[in-house]
Structure formats: structure tokens, C-alpha cells
Design an enzyme around this catalytic site. Structure first.
Site, PDB file in Angstrom:
ATOM      1  N   ARG A 179       0.834  -1.208   0.000  1.00 23.68           N
ATOM      2  CA  ARG A 179       0.000   0.000   0.000  1.00 23.68           C
ATOM      3  C   ARG A 179       0.863   1.249   0.000  1.00 23.68           C
ATOM      4  O   ARG A 179       0.560   2.233  -0.680  1.00 23.68           O
ATOM      5  CB  ARG A 179      -0.947   0.002   1.205  1.00 23.68           C
ATOM      6  CG  ARG A 179      -2.077  -1.005   1.105  1.00 23.68           C
ATOM      7  CD  ARG A 179      -2.944  -0.978   2.342  1.00 23.68           C
ATOM      8  NE  ARG A 179      -3.693   0.258   2.475  1.00 23.68           N
ATOM      9  CZ  ARG A 179      -4.293   0.663   3.598  1.00 23.68           C
ATOM     10  NH1 ARG A 179      -4.198  -0.070   4.696  1.00 23.68           N
ATOM     11  NH2 ARG A 179      -4.975   1.792   3.630  1.00 23.68           N
ATOM     12  N   CYS A 238      -1.026   6.168   9.126  1.00 26.51           N
ATOM     13  CA  CYS A 238      -1.342   4.881   8.495  1.00 26.51           C
ATOM     14  C   CYS A 238      -2.476   5.129   7.518  1.00 26.51           C
ATOM     15  O   CYS A 238      -2.468   6.127   6.803  1.00 26.51           O
ATOM     16  CB  CYS A 238      -1.696   3.833   9.555  1.00 26.51           C
ATOM     17  SG  CYS A 238      -3.010   4.369  10.683  1.00 26.51           S
TER      18      CYS A 238
END
Length: 290
Positions: A179, A238
């Protein structure tokens, strides 16, 4: 006072202690009902259920991320309702590694409550050891929670943007390398990471049994990520301000104190197409590879 991690042995010895509150924070990002269903089926005796989406996040507006940080007033009301008083020792757990429990850990510390720890190994370890469980729902009487806000522990999205390129601020992304580098993921509307960030996947904090790795290993790992920066020059993020808290917990446990949280994280950052995006490995990693 327990302030980072707590063992299953220690928690088992304090079951039924009225000055301790156990918080079941189990959650599934793809199924909001899962945690509550698991709790009703079986939980650590005396635990109250804490829902990430409702108790530990504010309503979404479409631009404030997937799990917006509640206001200090909202946090105070929630903690009071759950039964957390000023002298309560809180023990948070989730299904295993502590990613969701660490969000409650960080939020309580943000409003000045240091007596909070995450159960090392979570409910999975508790079950493996055949410790007691029970089903149904439990609640504690409301308590008076007095907040002492520590504003310095977090950065807003605008403050994060202002610090881009600032050598005194290091951004560390807790998402998976895939990611981070920009591979498409259903959780993200835009792929990539904040320019200049480095990557520290939160799952690297735990061993195969989802217990936290030894302090020496964690400290060495984070010092490699930080390079010549100190912990208090570091801002963690995050996808939505949850797993970054696990990195903060691991750093605190390893004695690296003072790092801050960009609570809105990538899901708030990507909501504005004018904010810059970077793809590929971290630039510092590219540098060391050549």
C-alpha cells in the site's frame, strides 16, 4: 501502573479488580459488526465492548478520513460512559496483535490518562492458554473522567502539509509495503504515500504469535527507520489513524518516546486531490540501494 503492555498472567491475576477496566476492542475493517458479535459470543470476564467505528471515531464527512479522531469532549463523554475514572487502570485487547486496542491506548494518553496498557498477544493468546471467558454483554457504572489534553501528541492534516520537506520532521507510514508503494487497495481511493515518508509496517512489531517482539529488536528496528532523527521529530500515520498507534505503542515500549500521530492519516490526506502523492519505495531506501 501499567502503561504499555501487560501479560496475560498479570491480567488473569487481576480479574474482578474493581479498579481495573478491561476493554474489548476487537474489530474487522471489512465488517463493522464482527467485533461486537465476537464479544457477545465470548470475551474476557468483566470486559466492556469498545467499538472502533462508534466509540473511538467521530462521524465521517467525506474529507476527514475513515476513522476521524473524536473531539476531546466526545472522548471524555465516551470514557465516562464506559466507566473509566481518573484512577482506573485500563487494559485494552483485540483479536491478536493489538492494532485496534492501541487506538484506545493512544486516545486515553492523548487526554492525559496514562494508566492504560494493551494485552500482549490479545484474545488469541488468552484462548490458547485456556483462560476463562464468558458470553453476553457487560457494562460498568459511569465514572467521572477528567481530561488533561496533550495537544502536542498529534498533528492535523494542515500541520502535516506545512511540514512537508522539513528536515526536522520525519513521517513514518504504518501500512503494508504494498500500500505504501502505491499498489491498488480497496481501502484507498488514491494509491501511494505522503511525499518523503518512510515505511514501517506495524505487523513487523510482533512475532508470529502476535506478541510484541523483544524491546532490543524493536528499538534497533525503529532507530534504523528514524536514521538521524529522534523520536520526538517523528510523526506516524497509516490508513486512518489506527495501526499507526501500534507503531507508537511499540516505540514507547522500546523507550523511544515523544513521537506524534497524524490522526487523519492517508484517508484524510487523499481526500483533497491538491495534496501531493508519492509512489514507490521510500526515497531513503532508494538512496541506500544505489
Amino acid at each position: 501502573m501499567h502503561t504499555t503492555l501487560i501479560s496475560t498472567d498479570t491480567l488473569a491475576a487481576h480479574l474482578g479488580d474493581p479498579s481495573w477496566l478491561i476493554a474489548d476492542c476487537r474489530y474487522n475493517l471489512k465488517d463493522e459488526q464482527w467485533g461486537g458479535e465476537q464479544y457477545v459470543g465470548s470475551h474476557i470476564p468483566g470486559a466492556v465492548f469498545v467499538n472502533l467505528a462508534h466509540d473511538l471515531a467521530a462521524p465521517r464527512t467525506g474529507t476527514n478520513g475513515r476513522h476521524p479522531l473524536p473531539s476531546p469532549e466526545e472522548m471524555t463523554a465516551t470514557f465516562s460512559r464506559l466507566g473509566i475514572g481518573d484512577s482506573t487502570q485500563v487494559i485494552a485487547y483485540d483479536q491478536d496483535a493489538g492494532a485496534f486496542a492501541s487506538r484506545l491506548w493512544w486516545m486515553l494518553r492523548y487526554v492525559g490518562h496514562d494508566a492504560v496498557a494493551v494485552l500482549d498477544g490479545g484474545f488469541a493468546k488468552w484462548l490458547r492458554e485456556q483462560r476463562p471467558v464468558r458470553g453476553g454483554e457487560e457494562a460498568r457504572p459511569p465514572a467521572t473522567f477528567t481530561p488533561h489534553l496533550r495537544k502536542y501528541m498529534r498533528l492535523t492534516v494542515d500541520e502535516t502539509l506545512e511540514h512537508l520537506g522539513d528536515p526536522s520532521v520525519l513521517l513514518v507510514d504504518a501500512r503494508s509495503p504494498e500500500r505504501f508503494e502505491g499498489q491498488p487497495d480497496p481501502l484507498d481511493n488514491v494509491s501511494g504515500h505522503i511525499p518523503g515518508a518512510r515505511n514501517r509496517f506495524y505487523r513487523n512489531n510482533v512475532a508470529d504469535d502476535s506478541t510484541m517482539r523483544p524491546v532490543g529488536e524493536l528499538k534497533a528496528d525503529f532507530e534504523r527507520v528514524l536514521g538521524d532523527r529522534s523520536a520526538d521529530q517523528t510523526v506516524l500515520y497509516c490508513g486512518s489513524g489506527v495501526t499507526a498507534c501500534h507503531n507508537l505503542l511499540a516505540m514507547e515500549h522500546a523507550g523511544l518516546r515523544g513521537a506524534r500521530l497524524f490522526a487523519g492519516s492517508w484517508s484524510e490526506w487523499e481526500a483533497d486531490k491538491n495534496r501531493p502523492v508519492e509512489k514507490g519505495p521510500a526515497r531513503s531506501q532508494l538512496t541506500t540501494n544505489h
